[in-house]
Write a protein that holds these residues in place. Structure first.
Motif, PDB file in Angstrom:
ATOM      1  N   GLY A 114      -5.417  16.014   2.756  1.00 22.39           N
ATOM      2  CA  GLY A 114      -4.034  16.516   2.595  1.00 22.39           C
ATOM      3  C   GLY A 114      -3.696  17.884   1.998  1.00 22.39           C
ATOM      4  O   GLY A 114      -4.684  18.579   1.533  1.00 22.39           O
ATOM      5  N   ASP A 115      -2.560  18.223   2.117  1.00 29.88           N
ATOM      6  CA  ASP A 115      -1.844  19.389   1.917  1.00 29.88           C
ATOM      7  C   ASP A 115      -0.839  19.325   0.928  1.00 29.88           C
ATOM      8  O   ASP A 115      -0.463  18.281   0.547  1.00 29.88           O
ATOM      9  CB  ASP A 115      -2.009  20.498   3.011  1.00 29.88           C
ATOM     10  N   THR A 116       0.056  20.346   0.849  1.00 36.10           N
ATOM     11  CA  THR A 116       1.131  20.207   0.017  1.00 36.10           C
ATOM     12  C   THR A 116       2.353  19.404   0.688  1.00 36.10           C
ATOM     13  O   THR A 116       3.509  18.954  -0.072  1.00 36.10           O
ATOM     14  CB  THR A 116       1.838  21.623  -0.205  1.00 36.10           C
ATOM     15  N   ASN A 117       2.255  18.927   2.094  1.00 30.94           N
ATOM     16  CA  ASN A 117       3.269  18.373   2.668  1.00 30.94           C
ATOM     17  C   ASN A 117       2.646  17.209   3.389  1.00 30.94           C
ATOM     18  O   ASN A 117       3.626  16.318   3.672  1.00 30.94           O
ATOM     19  CB  ASN A 117       3.976  19.311   3.753  1.00 30.94           C
ATOM     20  N   ASN A 118       1.331  16.987   3.824  1.00 25.67           N
ATOM     21  CA  ASN A 118       0.856  15.826   4.582  1.00 25.67           C
ATOM     22  C   ASN A 118      -0.111  15.394   3.750  1.00 25.67           C
ATOM     23  O   ASN A 118      -1.031  16.230   3.195  1.00 25.67           O
ATOM     24  CB  ASN A 118       0.352  16.603   5.769  1.00 25.67           C
ATOM     25  N   VAL A 119      -0.469  13.957   3.674  1.00 30.07           N
ATOM     26  CA  VAL A 119      -1.471  13.344   3.001  1.00 30.07           C
ATOM     27  C   VAL A 119      -1.821  12.221   3.912  1.00 30.07           C
ATOM     28  O   VAL A 119      -1.154  11.462   4.477  1.00 30.07           O
ATOM     29  CB  VAL A 119      -0.933  12.598   1.421  1.00 30.07           C
ATOM     30  N   LEU A 120      -3.405  11.867   3.855  1.00 28.84           N
ATOM     31  CA  LEU A 120      -3.874  10.817   4.452  1.00 28.84           C
ATOM     32  C   LEU A 120      -4.546  10.000   3.490  1.00 28.84           C
ATOM     33  O   LEU A 120      -5.397  10.390   2.689  1.00 28.84           O
ATOM     34  CB  LEU A 120      -4.774  11.336   5.621  1.00 28.84           C
ATOM     35  N   ALA A 141       0.932  -1.154  -0.209  1.00 27.63           N
ATOM     36  CA  ALA A 141      -0.075  -0.251   0.005  1.00 27.63           C
ATOM     37  C   ALA A 141       0.887   1.183  -0.094  1.00 27.63           C
ATOM     38  O   ALA A 141       0.459   2.422  -0.760  1.00 27.63           O
ATOM     39  CB  ALA A 141      -0.870   0.079   1.043  1.00 27.63           C
ATOM     40  N   ALA A 142       1.918   1.035   0.840  1.00 26.08           N
ATOM     41  CA  ALA A 142       2.868   2.428   0.863  1.00 26.08           C
ATOM     42  C   ALA A 142       3.423   2.858  -0.688  1.00 26.08           C
ATOM     43  O   ALA A 142       3.576   3.971  -1.152  1.00 26.08           O
ATOM     44  CB  ALA A 142       3.898   1.897   1.881  1.00 26.08           C
ATOM     45  N   GLN A 143       3.845   1.574  -1.233  1.00 26.53           N
ATOM     46  CA  GLN A 143       4.419   1.934  -2.669  1.00 26.53           C
ATOM     47  C   GLN A 143       3.201   2.509  -3.644  1.00 26.53           C
ATOM     48  O   GLN A 143       3.497   3.158  -4.431  1.00 26.53           O
ATOM     49  CB  GLN A 143       5.028   0.644  -3.117  1.00 26.53           C
ATOM     50  N   ALA A 144       2.169   1.738  -3.569  1.00 26.45           N
ATOM     51  CA  ALA A 144       0.960   2.520  -4.055  1.00 26.45           C
ATOM     52  C   ALA A 144       0.870   3.806  -3.925  1.00 26.45           C
ATOM     53  O   ALA A 144       0.429   4.597  -4.801  1.00 26.45           O
ATOM     54  CB  ALA A 144      -0.193   1.466  -3.910  1.00 26.45           C
ATOM     55  N   MET A 145       0.921   4.320  -2.751  1.00 28.13           N
ATOM     56  CA  MET A 145       0.707   5.689  -2.423  1.00 28.13           C
ATOM     57  C   MET A 145       2.018   6.584  -2.980  1.00 28.13           C
ATOM     58  O   MET A 145       1.669   7.561  -3.532  1.00 28.13           O
ATOM     59  CB  MET A 145       0.589   6.055  -1.062  1.00 28.13           C
ATOM     60  N   ALA A 146       3.063   5.836  -3.157  1.00 25.60           N
ATOM     61  CA  ALA A 146       4.188   6.690  -3.553  1.00 25.60           C
ATOM     62  C   ALA A 146       4.016   6.852  -5.189  1.00 25.60           C
ATOM     63  O   ALA A 146       4.171   8.138  -5.762  1.00 25.60           O
ATOM     64  CB  ALA A 146       5.483   5.938  -3.496  1.00 25.60           C
ATOM     65  N   VAL A 147       3.469   5.895  -5.736  1.00 24.13           N
ATOM     66  CA  VAL A 147       3.120   5.811  -7.344  1.00 24.13           C
ATOM     67  C   VAL A 147       2.124   7.030  -7.391  1.00 24.13           C
ATOM     68  O   VAL A 147       2.216   7.517  -8.433  1.00 24.13           O
ATOM     69  CB  VAL A 147       2.758   4.517  -7.679  1.00 24.13           C
ATOM     70  N   HIS A 148       1.200   7.061  -6.591  1.00 23.87           N
ATOM     71  CA  HIS A 148      -0.006   7.950  -6.548  1.00 23.87           C
ATOM     72  C   HIS A 148       0.556   9.348  -6.470  1.00 23.87           C
ATOM     73  O   HIS A 148       0.394  10.106  -7.461  1.00 23.87           O
ATOM     74  CB  HIS A 148      -1.016   7.798  -5.799  1.00 23.87           C
ATOM     75  N   GLY A 149       1.549   9.531  -5.714  1.00 23.11           N
ATOM     76  CA  GLY A 149       1.897  10.632  -5.461  1.00 23.11           C
ATOM     77  C   GLY A 149       2.890  11.278  -6.749  1.00 23.11           C
ATOM     78  O   GLY A 149       2.747  12.588  -7.131  1.00 23.11           O
ATOM     79  N   ALA A 150       3.699  10.425  -7.559  1.00 20.69           N
ATOM     80  CA  ALA A 150       4.066  10.687  -8.769  1.00 20.69           C
ATOM     81  C   ALA A 150       3.349  11.067  -9.811  1.00 20.69           C
ATOM     82  O   ALA A 150       3.501  11.906 -10.513  1.00 20.69           O
ATOM     83  CB  ALA A 150       5.092   9.573  -9.001  1.00 20.69           C
ATOM     84  N   LEU A 151       2.227  10.417 -10.089  1.00 29.52           N
ATOM     85  CA  LEU A 151       1.188  10.283 -10.893  1.00 29.52           C
ATOM     86  C   LEU A 151       0.254  11.905 -10.906  1.00 29.52           C
ATOM     87  O   LEU A 151       0.177  12.426 -11.840  1.00 29.52           O
ATOM     88  CB  LEU A 151       0.128   9.404 -10.881  1.00 29.52           C
ATOM     89  N   ALA A 171      -3.284   5.242   6.287  1.00 30.05           N
ATOM     90  CA  ALA A 171      -1.895   5.714   6.436  1.00 30.05           C
ATOM     91  C   ALA A 171      -1.801   7.206   6.151  1.00 30.05           C
ATOM     92  O   ALA A 171      -2.211   7.940   5.271  1.00 30.05           O
ATOM     93  CB  ALA A 171      -0.868   5.070   5.518  1.00 30.05           C
ATOM     94  N   SER A 172      -0.725   7.980   7.061  1.00 30.90           N
ATOM     95  CA  SER A 172      -0.243   9.226   7.055  1.00 30.90           C
ATOM     96  C   SER A 172       1.139   9.369   6.356  1.00 30.90           C
ATOM     97  O   SER A 172       2.108   8.439   6.553  1.00 30.90           O
ATOM     98  CB  SER A 172      -0.273   9.664   8.045  1.00 30.90           C
ATOM     99  N   VAL A 173       1.111  10.237   5.088  1.00 33.16           N
ATOM    100  CA  VAL A 173       2.599  10.427   4.523  1.00 33.16           C
ATOM    101  C   VAL A 173       2.834  11.792   4.664  1.00 33.16           C
ATOM    102  O   VAL A 173       1.922  12.715   4.459  1.00 33.16           O
ATOM    103  CB  VAL A 173       2.395   9.836   3.058  1.00 33.16           C
ATOM    104  N   VAL A 174       4.224  12.015   5.165  1.00 31.83           N
ATOM    105  CA  VAL A 174       4.839  13.445   4.959  1.00 31.83           C
ATOM    106  C   VAL A 174       5.744  13.505   3.742  1.00 31.83           C
ATOM    107  O   VAL A 174       6.543  12.525   3.670  1.00 31.83           O
ATOM    108  CB  VAL A 174       5.478  13.588   6.250  1.00 31.83           C
ATOM    109  N   LEU A 175       5.620  14.563   2.937  1.00 26.03           N
ATOM    110  CA  LEU A 175       6.366  14.628   1.933  1.00 26.03           C
ATOM    111  C   LEU A 175       7.454  15.791   2.567  1.00 26.03           C
ATOM    112  O   LEU A 175       7.186  16.693   3.228  1.00 26.03           O
ATOM    113  CB  LEU A 175       5.585  15.143   0.896  1.00 26.03           C
ATOM    114  N   ASP A 176       8.671  15.590   1.953  1.00 28.92           N
ATOM    115  CA  ASP A 176       9.600  16.776   2.228  1.00 28.92           C
ATOM    116  C   ASP A 176       9.663  16.593   3.524  1.00 28.92           C
ATOM    117  O   ASP A 176       9.986  18.000   4.134  1.00 28.92           O
ATOM    118  CB  ASP A 176       9.366  18.134   1.469  1.00 28.92           C
TER     119      ASP A 176
END
Length: 148
Positions: free
Chosen positions: A116-122, A64-74, A139-144
């Motif tokens: 989410g916003d520019t730095n945090n995504v749920l 799931a975490a890898q799918a979220m990373a791919v989504h972020g790239a898309l 899952a929560s993801v922090v970017l940068d």
């Protein structure tokens, strides 16, 4: 959005996981709000996350975490470089199976962006096999993270 050919090589070029740690084989569907990926390596005896001769269902969190990373790239702007994300929290995870490696055929990995916003995504995520939910959670993801 039109679906491009997004296979394992395309995915590996956009996430930090390389070699056999790139667990996803393709993107089946996506929008700005969700992604659905496919994975077939869960039965491989050389799977990098196997332990004690099996692949436990909790390893689906990494799928799931890898799918979220791919989504972020898309969803990133066309000229923006992919941003390094860090999984900061996993909550409300329910395992509906004990293991993944005893399931023939592809796994379906879905992540839905809840907020989410520019730095945090749920995200809410599910990993399923033949329409049977194997695990689900948020899952929560922090970017940068270095910018915090």
């Amino acid at each position: 959005m039109p679906l491009r050919t997004m296979d394992k090589a395309w995915i590996a070029a956009r996430i930090p996981h390389q070699g056999n740690m790139c667990l996803l084989d393709g993107v089946d569907d996506w929008s700005n709000e969700h992604i659905v990926c496919r994975a077939t390596g869960h039965t491989d005896l050389a799977h990098p996350l196997r332990a004690a001769g099996r692949l436990g269902a909790a390893t689906g969190i990494e799928y799931a975490a890898q799918a979220m990373a791919v989504h972020g790239a898309l969803v990133a702007e066309a000229n923006a470089a992919p941003r390094q994300g860090y999984l900061t929290s996993v909550r409300s995870v329910t395992l509906h199976a004990h293991r993944l490696d005893d399931l023939e055929g592809p796994l379906s990995v879905r992540a839905d962006r809840l907020s989410g916003d520019t730095n945090n995504v749920l995200y809410r995520f599910t990993v399923s096999h033949n329409d049977r939910c194997l695990l689900e959670g948020r899952a929560s993801v922090v970017l940068d993270a270095q910018a915090l």
